[in-house]
Design a protein around this motif. Structure first.
Motif, mmCIF file in Angstrom:
data_model
loop_
_atom_site.group_PDB
_atom_site.id
_atom_site.type_symbol
_atom_site.label_atom_id
_atom_site.label_comp_id
_atom_site.label_asym_id
_atom_site.label_seq_id
_atom_site.Cartn_x
_atom_site.Cartn_y
_atom_site.Cartn_z
ATOM 1 N N THR A 511 0.801 -1.226 0.000
ATOM 2 C CA THR A 511 0.000 0.000 0.000
ATOM 3 C C THR A 511 0.834 1.276 0.000
ATOM 4 O O THR A 511 0.306 2.362 0.194
ATOM 5 C CB THR A 511 -0.930 0.032 1.225
ATOM 6 N N THR A 512 2.132 1.172 -0.209
ATOM 7 C CA THR A 512 3.010 2.349 -0.187
ATOM 8 C C THR A 512 2.531 3.411 -1.172
ATOM 9 O O THR A 512 2.287 3.134 -2.340
ATOM 10 C CB THR A 512 4.457 1.935 -0.526
ATOM 11 N N ASP A 513 2.390 4.649 -0.666
ATOM 12 C CA ASP A 513 2.059 5.780 -1.536
ATOM 13 C C ASP A 513 3.284 6.687 -1.643
ATOM 14 O O ASP A 513 4.378 6.339 -1.178
ATOM 15 C CB ASP A 513 0.827 6.537 -1.026
ATOM 16 N N ARG A 518 8.813 8.330 0.036
ATOM 17 C CA ARG A 518 9.831 9.256 0.539
ATOM 18 C C ARG A 518 10.467 8.688 1.806
ATOM 19 O O ARG A 518 11.700 8.635 1.929
ATOM 20 C CB ARG A 518 9.210 10.626 0.824
ATOM 21 N N ALA A 519 9.626 8.251 2.753
ATOM 22 C CA ALA A 519 10.141 7.694 4.007
ATOM 23 C C ALA A 519 10.977 6.445 3.747
ATOM 24 O O ALA A 519 12.036 6.242 4.369
ATOM 25 C CB ALA A 519 8.983 7.380 4.946
ATOM 26 N N ALA A 520 10.525 5.599 2.806
ATOM 27 C CA ALA A 520 11.235 4.357 2.507
ATOM 28 C C ALA A 520 12.618 4.625 1.927
ATOM 29 O O ALA A 520 13.607 3.976 2.304
ATOM 30 C CB ALA A 520 10.419 3.510 1.538
ATOM 31 N N THR A 521 12.712 5.576 0.998
ATOM 32 C CA THR A 521 14.008 5.866 0.383
ATOM 33 C C THR A 521 14.939 6.589 1.354
ATOM 34 O O THR A 521 16.166 6.413 1.287
ATOM 35 C CB THR A 521 13.834 6.693 -0.899
ATOM 36 N N LEU A 522 14.390 7.390 2.252
ATOM 37 C CA LEU A 522 15.235 8.002 3.283
ATOM 38 C C LEU A 522 15.793 6.934 4.224
ATOM 39 O O LEU A 522 16.965 6.977 4.607
ATOM 40 C CB LEU A 522 14.442 9.053 4.067
ATOM 41 N N SER A 523 14.964 5.961 4.593
ATOM 42 C CA SER A 523 15.451 4.854 5.426
ATOM 43 C C SER A 523 16.535 4.076 4.687
ATOM 44 O O SER A 523 17.555 3.686 5.281
ATOM 45 C CB SER A 523 14.300 3.920 5.798
ATOM 46 N N ALA A 524 16.311 3.853 3.400
ATOM 47 C CA ALA A 524 17.298 3.120 2.602
ATOM 48 C C ALA A 524 18.610 3.893 2.521
ATOM 49 O O ALA A 524 19.697 3.315 2.676
ATOM 50 C CB ALA A 524 16.745 2.862 1.203
ATOM 51 N N ALA A 525 18.529 5.198 2.264
ATOM 52 C CA ALA A 525 19.738 6.016 2.173
ATOM 53 C C ALA A 525 20.479 6.048 3.500
ATOM 54 O O ALA A 525 21.719 6.031 3.542
ATOM 55 C CB ALA A 525 19.379 7.426 1.735
ATOM 56 N N TYR A 536 21.708 10.982 1.679
ATOM 57 C CA TYR A 536 20.461 11.109 2.451
ATOM 58 C C TYR A 536 19.837 12.477 2.218
ATOM 59 O O TYR A 536 18.620 12.587 1.975
ATOM 60 C CB TYR A 536 20.765 10.902 3.930
ATOM 61 N N GLU A 537 20.635 13.516 2.275
ATOM 62 C CA GLU A 537 20.118 14.875 2.083
ATOM 63 C C GLU A 537 19.560 15.064 0.673
ATOM 64 O O GLU A 537 18.546 15.729 0.471
ATOM 65 C CB GLU A 537 21.225 15.903 2.352
ATOM 66 N N THR A 538 20.217 14.449 -0.309
ATOM 67 C CA THR A 538 19.765 14.605 -1.695
ATOM 68 C C THR A 538 18.457 13.873 -1.939
ATOM 69 O O THR A 538 17.607 14.341 -2.718
ATOM 70 C CB THR A 538 20.846 14.113 -2.669
ATOM 71 N N VAL A 539 18.270 12.717 -1.286
ATOM 72 C CA VAL A 539 16.983 12.025 -1.390
ATOM 73 C C VAL A 539 15.863 12.947 -0.941
ATOM 74 O O VAL A 539 14.839 13.108 -1.621
ATOM 75 C CB VAL A 539 16.992 10.725 -0.559
ATOM 76 N N ILE A 546 9.733 17.480 -6.192
ATOM 77 C CA ILE A 546 8.542 17.044 -6.929
ATOM 78 C C ILE A 546 7.292 17.159 -6.045
ATOM 79 O O ILE A 546 6.279 16.506 -6.287
ATOM 80 C CB ILE A 546 8.692 15.610 -7.480
ATOM 81 N N ASN A 547 7.397 17.977 -4.994
ATOM 82 C CA ASN A 547 6.257 18.322 -4.137
ATOM 83 C C ASN A 547 5.826 17.198 -3.205
ATOM 84 O O ASN A 547 4.657 17.080 -2.841
ATOM 85 C CB ASN A 547 5.056 18.770 -4.989
ATOM 86 N N VAL A 548 6.771 16.348 -2.791
ATOM 87 C CA VAL A 548 6.498 15.326 -1.786
ATOM 88 C C VAL A 548 7.332 15.655 -0.559
ATOM 89 O O VAL A 548 8.559 15.638 -0.619
ATOM 90 C CB VAL A 548 6.846 13.909 -2.288
ATOM 91 N N SER A 549 6.660 15.969 0.537
ATOM 92 C CA SER A 549 7.394 16.369 1.742
ATOM 93 C C SER A 549 6.862 15.622 2.959
ATOM 94 O O SER A 549 5.880 14.890 2.885
ATOM 95 C CB SER A 549 7.289 17.871 1.937
#
Length: 549
Positions: A511-513, A518-525, A536-539, A546-549
């Motif tokens: 169900t990831t939106d 965003r949270a998933a890629t920050l955790s990955a980074a 991490y900062e660039t992610v 792209i307006n996802v915060s």
């Protein structure tokens, strides 16, 4: 119903021949005591280890043996059980175990989760597809299964399906994909979609009211001279006095000829002298050219995942899927199917333009990887992320091949000329250039066709890898804008791929939106490069752009 690689008419040429026979190539809650690991593709602490088949099997069994204790530890109810779907072990010893869930013996759709453990076995966190408590008043339906089946058939027919029929009787499930969990039926409808693609429409019906809760399509579209990749080498096997298009070095991948049929496996391609194809496309249903490009696409995709991420095959179990070519008559499409665990290609317009280009192969087979990892639902924002994942890894496959003929780029389907004017199907630097895809996230994105709601995630990936603004990359000119006018400096494609793969396999669920991504890629980074890193900062900056915060 639309195709799943694209909603457009498409055309592809392919040709190739092969070279030599034989190919070129724990107990309790403690994780990670399985058999020895094989060499890994990278030394990053948070990157996955390439496990041998024996090691992976042992680790899966280890985690399944501990599943009851895990369920209790993380607070699941007495009627809930966990079933291991996949296990990923990192270089630092951390283990990420992906579970499906049952309730009172019924599958919970949208109940999947990943439990993250340190090398010590201590739980570091749990990523859940739903935060809702799984509990229903009864598992006895008020609506008869026949009503649910008829609703599913009607949904398929309304979408233009032909020969629609339920593949099996509706099964009882718990639907937890949205809101409060309820008892439901899941019906799978077969037949064909409106363009001739096989149908595998899943319809979920409320077992108390008969209301349709959800639907998604299970089919995700989608020594030689190759028209796309120049001279290529293929894995083949000698059998008696002839040779088979059978790659024993990559899980036993085989390439079959459907010869215009639309079902079955077909006939395995063989050749007397191990020289395959003609270098030209042909309308002959026995033509080897399409078969060689299909086989080449499968082997490059296999090598890409293994060498980049330590993944051994689509399921990560060392077993190959198989490929089928010459599907149908004038079928202008290609698709991946979990049902057959196979990749299928049509011959395009006039039966002389097979859809076997390298980025199509990488895109479609990456749907299989997504299915066997995060399982992103093929609808709403998660559907857009599913499509973007295939575009991202299809791009990775194309770059990995390092062909002087079909050079890597951030253009999707640029070789197959679907639009008839030489333009690509999709653009990752500025998705809206295709006339339909979205550049940025907005609250209505979940209602957009998944091939176009993939745009913001594709855009994110380009910004993360290459950065914003005008630039030339490998001879192709791009100009990538940002929603807020910010400037993003890319970290490179290889790092961006590592982050997306890690997020997909360890932190995304069905169900990831976009906010979850965003949270998933920050955790990955953070796992791969550290929370104080430039990566991490660039992610974060690329998602904000792209307006996802």
């Amino acid at each position: 119903m639309s195709s799943h690689f694209a909603r457009h008419k498409r055309t592809t040429l392919a040709l190739a021949t092969a070279v030599a026979a034989g190919a070129m190539l724990t107990t309790g809650l403690t994780a990670g005591n399985a058999a020895a690991d094989t060499a890994a593709p990278t030394a990053l602490p948070g990157a996955p280890v390439l496990l041998s088949g024996t090691a992976r099997t042992a680790l899966v069994q280890e985690q399944q043996d501990a599943a009851a204790a895990t369920a209790q530890e993380i607070g699941l109810g007495a009627k809930e059980k966990l079933v291991v779907k996949d296990v990923v072990k990192d270089h630092d010893g951390a283990v990420h175990t992906r579970y499906e869930r049952t309730y009172d013996g019924l599958p919970v759709l949208g109940g999947d989760m990943v439990v993250h453990r340190a090398e010590s076995g201590a739980t570091r966190g749990v990523t859940k597809a739903t935060k809702a408590t799984i509990k229903v008043a009864t598992v006895t339906p008020k609506v008869k299964a026949a009503k649910a089946e008829q609703q599913a058939l009607s949904a398929a027919e309304d979408a233009g399906s032909s020969k629609a029929a339920a593949d099996s009787a509706p099964r009882k499930v718990i639907w937890a994909g949205d809101g409060t969990p309820v008892l439901a039926y899941e019906t799978v409808v077969g037949g064909f979609q409106d363009d001739g693609t096989p149908n595998e429409l899943h319809v979920v019906t409320d077992a108390a009211t008969g209301a349709k809760l959800y639907e998604y399509q299970g089919i995700e579209n989608g020594a030689g001279k190759s028209l796309y990749s120049g001279e290529v080498e293929l894995g083949t096997t000698q059998s008696g006095s002839s040779y088979e298009l059978h790659d024993t070095e990559r899980g036993g991948h085989k390439t079959y000829n459907l010869a215009r049929a639309t079902d079955g496996t077909g006939t395995l391609f063989t050749d007397d002298d191990d020289t395959w194809g003609t270098g030209e496309a042909s309308s002959d249903p026995e033509d080897q050219t399409a078969a060689v490009d299909a086989a080449y696409g499968a082997q490059v995709t296999w090598d890409f995942y293994k060498e980049s991420f330590g993944r051994s095959g689509i399921k990560n179990d060392g077993e190959a899927a198989y490929s089928r070519v010459h599907y149908g008559d004038n079928y202008v499409n290609a698709f991946w199917s979990d049902a057959c665990f196979c990749m299928t290609y049509g011959d395009g317009t006039g039966n002389s333009n097979p859809l076997t280009s390298l980025d199509v192969a990488g895109h479609e087979m990456s749907h299989g990887v997504t299915s066997h990892t995060a399982g992103l639902n093929y609808s709403g924002e998660s559907g857009g992320l599913n499509e973007a994942t295939s575009d991202i890894f299809g791009t990775g496959v194309e770059y990995f091949a390092n062909s002087s003929v079909d050079k890597g780029d951030y253009l999707i389907g640029e070789q197959i000329d679907i639009n008839g004017d030489g333009t690509p199907l999709r653009y990752m630097d500025e998705p809206s250039k295709d006339g339909a895809s979205k550049d940025y996230w907005d609250s209505g994105l979940g209602g957009v066709d998944v091939h176009y709601s993939s745009g913001p995630a594709n855009h994110f990936f380009f910004l993360l890898a290459e950065g914003s603004g005008a630039r030339t990359v490998d001879g192709v000119e791009y100009d990538s804008p940002t929603s807020d006018g910010s400037t993003v400096t890319g970290i490179g494609r290889d790092k961006a791929l590592q982050i997306w793969y890690k997020a997909l396999t360890a932190y995304m669920t069905s169900t990831t939106d976009y906010a979850d991504a965003r949270a998933a890629t920050l955790s990955a980074a953070s796992d791969l490069y550290g929370e104080d890193s430039t990566e991490y900062e660039t992610v974060g900056a690329a998602w904000t752009a792209i307006n996802v915060s």
